[in-house]
Design an enzyme around this catalytic site. Structure first.
Site, mmCIF file in Angstrom:
data_model
loop_
_atom_site.group_PDB
_atom_site.id
_atom_site.type_symbol
_atom_site.label_atom_id
_atom_site.label_comp_id
_atom_site.label_asym_id
_atom_site.label_seq_id
_atom_site.Cartn_x
_atom_site.Cartn_y
_atom_site.Cartn_z
ATOM 1 N N GLU A 41 6.526 -12.324 -3.631
ATOM 2 C CA GLU A 41 5.316 -12.916 -3.075
ATOM 3 C C GLU A 41 5.487 -14.419 -2.839
ATOM 4 O O GLU A 41 5.948 -15.156 -3.717
ATOM 5 C CB GLU A 41 4.158 -12.673 -4.039
ATOM 6 N N LYS A 112 -2.607 -9.743 1.880
ATOM 7 C CA LYS A 112 -3.054 -9.374 0.539
ATOM 8 C C LYS A 112 -4.559 -9.179 0.542
ATOM 9 O O LYS A 112 -5.312 -9.983 1.088
ATOM 10 C CB LYS A 112 -2.655 -10.475 -0.456
ATOM 11 N N CYS A 148 1.394 -7.954 -4.851
ATOM 12 C CA CYS A 148 1.054 -8.204 -6.256
ATOM 13 C C CYS A 148 -0.220 -7.495 -6.710
ATOM 14 O O CYS A 148 -0.248 -6.302 -6.936
ATOM 15 C CB CYS A 148 0.993 -9.706 -6.518
#
Length: 560
Positions: A41, A112, A148
């Site tokens: 990330e 994300k 994540c």
């Protein structure tokens, strides 16, 4: 399809170095016959970039880096993490994104969805959450790419209203890939494995999970990237606290050629912190994290040499041993500064420690400086009795000496305060609380003793007398820590319940702790927030460290 994970240690904002690392890993993956290489990330800029994201120039450099890297994504697919501009007028200016590079082009971009704002995270401050979800097509495979936190909303008490993988499953993906920057704490690795396996079991897809490694000031990343096949078997685990470029071959049926069975129990909900404080829990991995925290802080800041005050006590001894291991014994200078109240055995213990470690040390007696302060202040102090004022003069004298030597020779001062002391305010501002980085500030006192025992696991490095004598600041005659604080086995447990587990006073008392003692300790914690607010960064090894991950009002009245 052969998929490789590139677990690397990035430097926030050091685009030239980050690009060099990424390209090197791409070339290694190519040489190994990989079809796709996955990075962590925000690898382009380093994680967490925080307010650097507010600079247009910083974002432009991210895009320039992608342009350079994609020239190497010719015969291999490359998944990298980077901030991405939001083309829509509404919402924040940026997404936390992953880019698929192939044939020297950007073939896909995903954003994300779940932006954490708890503990050390503050992503919603900068990023807009994803509002659409698309699998990425690559070499006949449909990739469900998440970032994540996106895979952590799988428990029975979800933090968020959306589960990105549920959205992606509507498009029949073949494999899950997660780019992560998941910080280390001493209970997190097994939890992380269980969360990933829970995703595999739920969606019946293999998972390639790439985590960052290395330390960014107070936050330590442990890597430990993982590959699971569709049956939930752990096929490969990359090493902890090391850079690595490794992968496996994924079969069309979701199995893995290099599969080795390793049972990990899936979870239905995220586990809380352990109910009881265990000072010996995972001490070897805490030791390793602290070593890497020191080493990366110095390397990334361009420092080479450290200094600290060596008192003959357990905290400075453990800090010195850790620093010598991280930086090399020749690069750590210990200064022994006995006062009129220092015992001879404390000086001898500190000397013996440095002799065992082989680091340079000096002895500077502070009695004359201390008496000079008292003489200067006598017209003001008059004949008032000895108090904390005289104690703190000694501590601040030591702080001044350490900082003077640090300034003269270019050292960085290592702070040796432990979490028990910081919690209760058992330290002197601008004295023993001075420093550039807090090495033990996230370790309770009994954990420090456990670290000492671990350091001595093969031979006596820290003298036995340091470990077994009663702890003392030695700022007045016959002083002991227990004169001001409860026994550490009681103090640390109450602090753990309050800080890590966020239990209120009555909940703590219900566990059998004495009422007045509990109130006294919690009042000490809250009334000393002003001290911690002025403290240096602390290497984070627990689920709840002082610093950026714990935001308590300085003037708050709660529990005080």
């Amino acid at each position: 399809m052969k998929i490789v994970l590139a677990q690397q240690n990035y430097h926030i904002g050091n685009f030239e170095k980050n690009i060099e690392k990424i390209i090197s890993a791409i070339e290694k993956a190519k040489a190994g016959g990989a079809d796709l290489v996955v990075f962590s990330e925000l690898c382009i800029c380093g994680y967490p970039p925080r307010d650097f994201l507010e600079f247009n120039d910083f974002i432009n450099k991210c895009y320039q880096a992608i342009d350079e890297i994609k020239q190497h994504a010719d015969t291999i697919g490359v998944l990298v993490g980077s901030p991405a501009k939001n083309p829509v007028v509404q919402g924040k200016d940026l997404f936390n994104a992953a880019f698929l590079l192939y044939e020297k082009e950007i073939k896909g971009e995903v954003h994300k969805t779940l932006l954490p704002t708890y503990d050390v995270f503050d992503e919603y401050r900068y990023f807009e959450p994803a509002f659409d979800w698309k699998v990425l097509e690559f070499k006949g495979k449909r990739l469900a790419v998440t970032i994540c936190e996106d895979i952590w909303n799988i428990n029975d008490n979800p933090l968020y209203r959306i589960c990105p993988m549920d959205k992606l499953m509507e498009q029949n993906p073949d494999v899950m890939i997660n780019l992560s920057a998941s910080p280390f704490d001493y209970i997190h690795e097994e939890e992380r494995k269980s969360v990933i396996k829970s995703n595999v079991i739920r969606y019946k897809l293999p998972m390639f999970y790439c985590n960052a490694v290395g330390s960014q000031t107070e936050i330590v990343f442990d890597g430990a990237s993982l590959i699971f096949d569709k049956e939930g078997n752990l096929c490969k685990a990359l090493p902890s606290f090391e850079e690595a470029v490794e992968g496996v071959t994924l079969n069309d049926d979701g199995s893995v050629v290099e599969s080795t069975y390793d049972y990990i129990k899936p979870i239905t909900h995220i586990k809380p912190n352990p109910l009881k404080y265990d000072p010996k829990l995972n001490i070897p991995v805490i030791y390793t994290a602290l070593i890497h925290g020191i080493k990366d802080y110095f390397q990334k800041m361009g420092f080479t040499k450290a200094i600290l005050g060596s008192s003959g006590g357990i905290d400075s001894a453990v800090t010195l041993a850790l620093a010598c291991e991280a930086l090399g014994k020749e690069n750590v200078r210990a200064i022994l500064m006995p006062s009129p109240y220092s015992t001879e055995h404390s000086v001898n213990d500190a000397v013996k420690l440095s002799e065992n470690l082989g680091n340079p040390y000096d002895i500077i007696k502070i009695a004359d400086i201390y008496e000079s302060f008292l003489s200067t202040l006598k017209p003001i102090f008059k004949d008032l009795p000895f108090s904390i004022a005289e104690e703190n003069i000694q501590s601040r004298t030591r702080g001044n000496i350490l900082m003077s030597i640090a300034n003269k020779f270019g050292y960085i001062l290592l702070n040796t305060s432990n979490k028990s002391e910081l919690a209760t305010g058992y330290g002197t501002l601008y004295g023993d609380m001075a420093g550039g980085i807090g090495v033990l500030g996230d370790c309770y006192k009994l954990q420090v003793y456990a670290l000492a025992e671990y350091i001595n696991r093969d031979t006596e490095i820290i003298p036995d007398n340091i470990i077994h004598k009663a702890p003392s600041a030695e700022l007045r005659p016959d002083q002991k820590d227990v004169d001001s604080l409860p026994e550490y086995n009681i103090l640390d447990e109450i602090l753990y319940q309050y800080i890590e587990r966020r239990k209120g006073p009555q909940e703590i008392k219900n566990q059998g702790f004495e009422s007045a003692l509990t109130d006294r300790i919690l009042k000490l914690v809250n009334s000393n927030e002003y001290k911690r607010n002025q403290f240096c960064p602390i290497i984070r090894v627990s689920p709840k460290a002082f610093g950026v991950g714990r935001r308590v009002p300085i003037v708050g009245k709660y529990l005080s």
